[in-house]
Design an enzyme around this catalytic site. Structure first.
Site, PDB file in Angstrom:
ATOM      1  N   ASP A 221       0.775  -1.214   0.235  1.00 21.59           N
ATOM      2  CA  ASP A 221       0.142   0.128  -0.002  1.00 21.59           C
ATOM      3  C   ASP A 221       1.007   1.277   0.018  1.00 21.59           C
ATOM      4  O   ASP A 221       2.028   1.161   0.333  1.00 21.59           O
ATOM      5  CB  ASP A 221      -0.906   0.076   1.267  1.00 21.59           C
ATOM      6  CG  ASP A 221      -1.885   1.190   1.088  1.00 21.59           C
ATOM      7  OD1 ASP A 221      -2.143   1.528   0.081  1.00 21.59           O
ATOM      8  OD2 ASP A 221      -2.355   1.639   2.310  1.00 21.59           O
ATOM      9  N   LYS A 222       0.381   2.489  -0.503  1.00 21.99           N
ATOM     10  CA  LYS A 222       1.290   3.584  -0.382  1.00 21.99           C
ATOM     11  C   LYS A 222       1.306   4.504   0.806  1.00 21.99           C
ATOM     12  O   LYS A 222       2.196   4.394   1.642  1.00 21.99           O
ATOM     13  CB  LYS A 222       1.013   4.711  -1.468  1.00 21.99           C
ATOM     14  CG  LYS A 222       1.975   5.639  -2.019  1.00 21.99           C
ATOM     15  CD  LYS A 222       1.546   6.575  -2.933  1.00 21.99           C
ATOM     16  CE  LYS A 222       0.544   7.536  -2.795  1.00 21.99           C
ATOM     17  NZ  LYS A 222       0.903   8.473  -1.895  1.00 21.99           N
ATOM     18  N   THR A 223       0.040   4.943   1.023  1.00 26.39           N
ATOM     19  CA  THR A 223      -0.229   5.928   2.268  1.00 26.39           C
ATOM     20  C   THR A 223       0.006   5.396   3.761  1.00 26.39           C
ATOM     21  O   THR A 223      -0.750   4.356   3.901  1.00 26.39           O
ATOM     22  CB  THR A 223      -1.535   6.835   2.131  1.00 26.39           C
ATOM     23  OG1 THR A 223      -1.469   7.311   0.702  1.00 26.39           O
ATOM     24  CG2 THR A 223      -1.338   7.719   2.986  1.00 26.39           C
ATOM     25  N   PHE A 351     -17.290  16.101  -0.040  1.00 24.87           N
ATOM     26  CA  PHE A 351     -16.476  15.452  -1.128  1.00 24.87           C
ATOM     27  C   PHE A 351     -16.953  14.271  -1.628  1.00 24.87           C
ATOM     28  O   PHE A 351     -17.638  13.412  -1.104  1.00 24.87           O
ATOM     29  CB  PHE A 351     -15.113  15.139  -0.495  1.00 24.87           C
ATOM     30  CG  PHE A 351     -14.229  14.660  -1.459  1.00 24.87           C
ATOM     31  CD1 PHE A 351     -13.511  15.506  -2.477  1.00 24.87           C
ATOM     32  CD2 PHE A 351     -14.121  13.295  -1.644  1.00 24.87           C
ATOM     33  CE1 PHE A 351     -12.568  14.799  -3.467  1.00 24.87           C
ATOM     34  CE2 PHE A 351     -13.081  12.584  -2.442  1.00 24.87           C
ATOM     35  CZ  PHE A 351     -12.375  13.497  -3.511  1.00 24.87           C
ATOM     36  N   GLY A 607      -4.361  -0.632   6.601  1.00 23.42           N
ATOM     37  CA  GLY A 607      -5.857  -0.117   6.778  1.00 23.42           C
ATOM     38  C   GLY A 607      -7.105  -1.436   6.673  1.00 23.42           C
ATOM     39  O   GLY A 607      -6.398  -2.661   6.190  1.00 23.42           O
ATOM     40  N   ALA A 608      -8.160  -1.152   7.108  1.00 25.91           N
ATOM     41  CA  ALA A 608      -9.009  -2.238   7.111  1.00 25.91           C
ATOM     42  C   ALA A 608      -9.518  -2.503   5.737  1.00 25.91           C
ATOM     43  O   ALA A 608      -9.856  -3.681   5.171  1.00 25.91           O
ATOM     44  CB  ALA A 608     -10.124  -1.677   8.025  1.00 25.91           C
ATOM     45  N   ASN A 609      -9.210  -1.514   4.818  1.00 28.55           N
ATOM     46  CA  ASN A 609      -9.639  -1.581   3.426  1.00 28.55           C
ATOM     47  C   ASN A 609      -8.529  -2.572   2.693  1.00 28.55           C
ATOM     48  O   ASN A 609      -8.768  -3.237   1.592  1.00 28.55           O
ATOM     49  CB  ASN A 609      -9.449  -0.348   2.395  1.00 28.55           C
ATOM     50  CG  ASN A 609      -8.143   0.492   2.771  1.00 28.55           C
ATOM     51  OD1 ASN A 609      -7.415   0.338   3.856  1.00 28.55           O
ATOM     52  ND2 ASN A 609      -7.837   1.177   1.966  1.00 28.55           N
ATOM     53  N   ASP A 610      -7.586  -3.082   3.254  1.00 29.25           N
ATOM     54  CA  ASP A 610      -6.511  -4.112   2.905  1.00 29.25           C
ATOM     55  C   ASP A 610      -6.749  -5.374   3.314  1.00 29.25           C
ATOM     56  O   ASP A 610      -6.008  -6.440   2.835  1.00 29.25           O
ATOM     57  CB  ASP A 610      -5.079  -3.588   3.142  1.00 29.25           C
ATOM     58  CG  ASP A 610      -4.555  -2.164   2.539  1.00 29.25           C
ATOM     59  OD1 ASP A 610      -4.909  -1.965   1.488  1.00 29.25           O
ATOM     60  OD2 ASP A 610      -3.969  -1.516   3.618  1.00 29.25           O
TER      61      ASP A 610
END
Length: 701
Positions: A221-223, A351, A607-610
């Site tokens: 992942d980047k960030t 947004f 992150g949980a998205n991973d």
């Protein structure tokens, strides 16, 4: 009948109207807001512990003309949806009305439920070593079965007692099939797990340690993984008379305090105060802190006195306001400089990732007309501005910044008509506001690499372990970070694959262009499909080494390629290095696609998205102790990628130990020789090893 009933969360069904408590709650289901506003922490789903403001669902028949037939969709209306597992921190309400939401999904149908399902029921990960070990044991069991039957028949013919027959027959099985094999093969894993624990890497699936020894590709992942979590404000570049001024570092000064540019930075955000502390998106937070302004929100008592939520007010610190003008020019002073300079945020359009922008309607204290401010992706903002206000060299300046790895945000402004009152603004659509704007300039944010990132990636490359970036960030920013950290070498070429789905009867197609040039700027960067280096896949490996091409694509293109260009998937997986704008499920699909071309894939994320990708990979390493660690086999206490080489080293050590153990137990002289001696010689003479001989025999082995 407006009656409130308290029930268990397990009894909730879609269609129920639930009341969100004033002091917040953890959502037990997916629900859409119909009254009030909520501030929610969605780290469970996104991995970012950033409060998000959720507004009530607009009524299409009243608010948006011509959209009365619009259907609710959790994805397109996620700014109005409270997702299961997320934490509602606080609520804001209208007078006499509770904050209410309608239940839309429960159980495994919710976003959290789908995440839990992927954790509970992952696709099985196959490993050749274990397959070979099981095959070896099955062969021994088959041989032991033959000896078992032979011993029984031979003993019956020799009229041996039944008890002795049972004991000696079963003894043949334990002699032939080494019972110590499973214990011996786990010895290396146990010691590797202890060593990993000492260096701060915790494991909940020890069998994966062996598999980590064979990793030959790692996705990052980047960030927060390759780069620091936060963004720093590098500077701003304002526009005057459709021309860019020189970049400025300091935004907090008297010259700019009353400019529309700073007013946009002060108002166009989703920040809120929680417990007296300013919270919100890190980008918004850095932007607001850079100008040094003060944000004030209405208290519950003030809100209760009005039939609408009181606006948030922002104002500069007193030391930034210009000093009073001398008495000789007092009329000018009264006209231009009110006693207090502050701006009220009248309406906020949050947004939207689909629209790639946000906007607000604000009013300066004392002004008759309201102002509309907008910020977002530069290309999107420029397209909504008057062409004469956008600088001619806009695309070139933007490209220069993105190539250097900066995150660029564009700002725009527009004076609204005086006929627009408070109540009209509350019911106006964002499309009416977000057009015909004046382009004001760019905000340049910097996302710094973590100190240890380049060195770790260099170590992996020296070990011939391939590295891939999987991020939700912008494509060019991701490519730039990949170059900065050494994932893509300076002399290497990056080709962006832009796949377009079927539309208006046209077939799906892929456009190829070099990352060095934006497609919007020139068609010269386009590549003839015949010249694409995937043709080299059929050629010699040496040619591939010389060419050094990398493919990059976004999540939408990746999905189109998976669906419509199956034959290209293996070739793109062999050379794909940057995957940008990837959704959580797309990350999992990428890991599976890489495994399908015989890679042993590691995944490192925070992150949980991973979660899905961490669970699906052969070796998933979480850099966070939050939700991601639940799905990931490994969790690192130190939030840096330096844990990846350490894990691979220990995996290789454990793997070599397991290989040696399997080789030892596979030797014919150990099991089969013993079996032949016991069966074909001793049993023919109706002789068996004594207990003492058995012990002595095993101790020698």
């Amino acid at each position: 009948n407006s009656e409130i009933e308290e029930i268990f969360s397990t009894d909730l069904v879609p269609g129920d109207v639930m009341v969100i408590p004033l002091n917040g709650t953890i959502m037990p289901c997916d629900a859409v807001l119909i009254n009030g506003t909520c501030i929610v922490n969605e780290s469970m789903l996104t991995g970012e512990s950033v409060p998000v403001t959720k507004t009530n669902l607009p009524n299409p028949s009243v608010d948006i003309k011509g959209m009365g037939d619009e259907l609710y969709n959790p994805e397109s209306h996620k700014r109005h949806t409270l997702f299961c597992g997320t934490t509602v921190i606080q609520t804001r309400f209208y007078t006499g009305e509770l904050v209410k939401a309608v239940v839309v999904r429960t159980g495994f149908s919710t976003s959290k439920g789908q995440l839990v399902r992927s954790i509970l029921y992952p696709k099985p990960t196959d490993f050749k070593l274990y397959r070979d070990a099981y095959l070896f044991l099955l062969c021994l069991v088959a041989v032991a079965g033959i000896g078992f039957v032979y011993t029984i028949i031979n003993s019956i013919l020799n009229e041996v007692e039944v008890g002795v027959i049972i004991i000696e027959s079963l003894d043949i099985i334990t002699i032939t099939v080494p019972p110590a094999l499973p214990a011996a093969m786990t010895a290396g894993i146990v010691y590797a797990q202890r060593r990993l624990k000492k260096i701060g890497i915790f494991c909940i699936s020890p069998q994966r340690i062996n598999i980590c020894g064979q990793l030959n590709l790692v996705c990052f992942d980047k960030t927060g993984t390759l780069t620091e979590d936060g963004l720093d404000l590098w500077g701003i570049q304002r526009v005057e008379n459709a021309q860019f001024l020189l970049p400025e570092e300091n935004v907090c000064n008297e010259m700019l305090v009353k400019s529309q540019f700073v007013a946009c930075m002060a108002t166009c955000h989703s920040l809120t105060k929680i417990g007296g502390v300013l919270s919100g998106d890190p980008l918004d937070l850095k932007m607001f802190e850079a100008i040094g302004w003060i944000l004030e929100e209405a208290t519950e008592e003030e809100t209760a006195l009005h039939n609408r939520i009181m606006p948030t007010v922002v104002r500069p610190p007193k030391q930034l306001l210009p000093e009073s003008i001398p008495a000789g020019n007092q009329e000018m002073e009264l006209f231009e400089l009110p006693a207090i300079y502050e701006i009220g945020i009248v309406r906020q359009f949050p947004f939207s990732s689909a629209l790639q922008r946000m906007s607000v309607v604000a009013r300066v204290l004392g002004d008759k007309k309201m102002d509309a401010y907008m910020k977002g992706a530069p290309e999107v903002i420029a397209s909504l501005c008057k062409p004469e206000t956008v600088p001619v060299d806009f695309e070139k300046v933007l490209e220069d910044f993105t190539k250097q790895g900066f995150r660029v945000i564009a700002l725009a402004h527009r004076k609204l008509e005086s006929k627009l009152t408070w109540h009209k603004v509350q019911n106006i659509s964002r499309d009416t506001i977000e057009n015909n704007m004046d382009f004001m300039g760019l905000i340049i944010m910097q996302n710094k690499l973590k100190q240890e990132t380049p060195a770790v990636l260099e170590d992996l490359h020296k070990a011939n372990i391939r590295t891939v970036m999987v991020t939700g960030d912008n494509m060019l920013t991701a490519v730039s970070v990949a170059r900065d950290c050494g994932m893509i070498l300076p002399q290497d070429k990056v080709i962006i694959a832009e796949a377009l789905p079927p539309k208006d009867g046209k077939l799906a197609k892929i456009n190829w262009h070099y990352a060095d040039s934006l497609t919007q700027c020139s068609n010269s960067s386009a590549i003839n499909s015949e010249a694409i280096p995937i043709k080299l896949v059929h050629d010699s490996l040496e040619d591939l080494q010389v060419t050094r091409y990398h493919f990059a694509m976004n999540g939408k293109s990746f999905s189109v390629i998976l669906e419509h260009f199956q034959d290209l998937v293996p070739k793109l997986m062999l050379h794909g290095t940057v995957f940008a704008r990837m959704a959580p499920d797309q990350k999992t699909q990428l890991v599976e696609a890489l495994q399908n071309v015989d890679y042993f894939v590691g995944m490192c994320g925070d992150g949980a998205n991973d979660c899905g990708a961490l669970k699906r990979a052969h070796g998933g390493i979480s850099l966070s102790e939050l939700e991601a660690s639940v799905a990931s086999p490994f969790t690192s206490k130190t939030p840096s990628i330096s844990c990846v080489p350490n894990l691979i080293r220990e995996g290789r050590a454990a793997l070599i130990t397991s290989f040696c153990e399997l080789a030892l137990f596979s030797r014919v002289t150990y099991s089969l020789d013993c079996f032949i001696i016991s069966i074909f010689i001793l049993n023919m003479l109706v002789l068996f090893f004594s207990d003492f001989q058995n012990c002595k025999f095993y101790s020698l082995i």
